[in-house]
Design a protein around this motif. Sequence first.
Motif, mmCIF file in Angstrom:
data_model
loop_
_atom_site.group_PDB
_atom_site.id
_atom_site.type_symbol
_atom_site.label_atom_id
_atom_site.label_comp_id
_atom_site.label_asym_id
_atom_site.label_seq_id
_atom_site.Cartn_x
_atom_site.Cartn_y
_atom_site.Cartn_z
ATOM 1 N N GLU A 25 0.820 -1.222 0.000
ATOM 2 C CA GLU A 25 0.000 0.000 0.000
ATOM 3 C C GLU A 25 0.851 1.269 0.000
ATOM 4 N N ARG A 26 2.118 1.170 0.367
ATOM 5 C CA ARG A 26 3.007 2.334 0.366
ATOM 6 C C ARG A 26 3.462 2.703 -1.044
ATOM 7 N N LEU A 27 3.304 1.775 -2.001
ATOM 8 C CA LEU A 27 3.713 2.036 -3.385
ATOM 9 C C LEU A 27 2.687 2.933 -4.075
ATOM 10 N N LEU A 42 11.333 -4.252 -2.767
ATOM 11 C CA LEU A 42 12.678 -4.814 -2.798
ATOM 12 C C LEU A 42 12.772 -5.804 -1.655
ATOM 13 N N ASP A 43 12.768 -7.076 -1.988
ATOM 14 C CA ASP A 43 12.765 -8.147 -0.986
ATOM 15 C C ASP A 43 11.639 -7.943 0.030
ATOM 16 N N TRP A 47 10.022 0.300 -1.875
ATOM 17 C CA TRP A 47 11.157 1.090 -2.369
ATOM 18 C C TRP A 47 10.577 2.176 -3.253
ATOM 19 N N LEU A 48 10.817 3.412 -2.869
ATOM 20 C CA LEU A 48 10.350 4.563 -3.641
ATOM 21 C C LEU A 48 11.548 5.443 -3.969
ATOM 22 N N PRO A 49 11.615 5.987 -5.184
ATOM 23 C CA PRO A 49 12.693 6.918 -5.478
ATOM 24 C C PRO A 49 12.634 8.078 -4.487
ATOM 25 N N THR A 178 9.557 -6.909 -6.804
ATOM 26 C CA THR A 178 8.218 -7.335 -7.204
ATOM 27 C C THR A 178 7.238 -6.172 -7.167
ATOM 28 N N ASP A 179 6.103 -6.363 -7.819
ATOM 29 C CA ASP A 179 5.035 -5.364 -7.862
ATOM 30 C C ASP A 179 5.536 -4.002 -8.324
ATOM 31 N N GLY A 180 6.519 -3.998 -9.222
ATOM 32 C CA GLY A 180 7.090 -2.751 -9.726
ATOM 33 C C GLY A 180 6.140 -2.046 -10.662
ATOM 34 N N ARG A 181 6.214 -0.723 -10.597
ATOM 35 C CA ARG A 181 5.396 0.093 -11.500
ATOM 36 C C ARG A 181 6.048 1.447 -11.702
#
Length: 187
Positions: A25-27, A42-43, A47-49, A178-181
Amino acid sequence: MKPILLLFIPLLLTTGCKKEKTELERLPVATQEGKNSAGFLLDGKAWLPAQCYVCSDSPIRGYSINTSRDGRILSLTFVRFPKDGKEGESLSFYLPHITKPDYFALDKVAVPLARTNPANATLGILKSSSRYPVVFDTGPDAVSSVTITRFDTVAHIVSGTFDLTVQEENGSETHQLTDGRFDLTLQ
């Protein structure tokens, strides 16, 4: 009076608790509108820029489209380096021969400084104990994929999703992305 009070107790109990967001949910939401957003797990950790001390503008940088004989070459880089610059990560994609939304298998070895390369991704992790980042790549032993969901050269928007396994360049350590966008407005 008591029945009315009993109606408000469940309302108070449910509004008083604030639920923590899950890592997923943080993505950012996977959109296709050029919102300049990106993220992945990430594992299993979000992970957010992030803005960094070495970046002059955006933590989503280095994205470009170059024209080649048989399509376009898309390069994307996302960075996350804290202000002290002692630790951080970057994720880069290289997608050649892109002409439309499509699926890209990242299952071949990229050759540094080669004239042409297959589609690939690289994760760099800089630790405070090291002067140089540890490099993790996709390839035959770390099969991964990117799906470009929107490739609009008129509106200058590129969006996509990805799931990657990356392996240390000269070792056996791996990481799961995973779950990259991403949803970018190209400049």
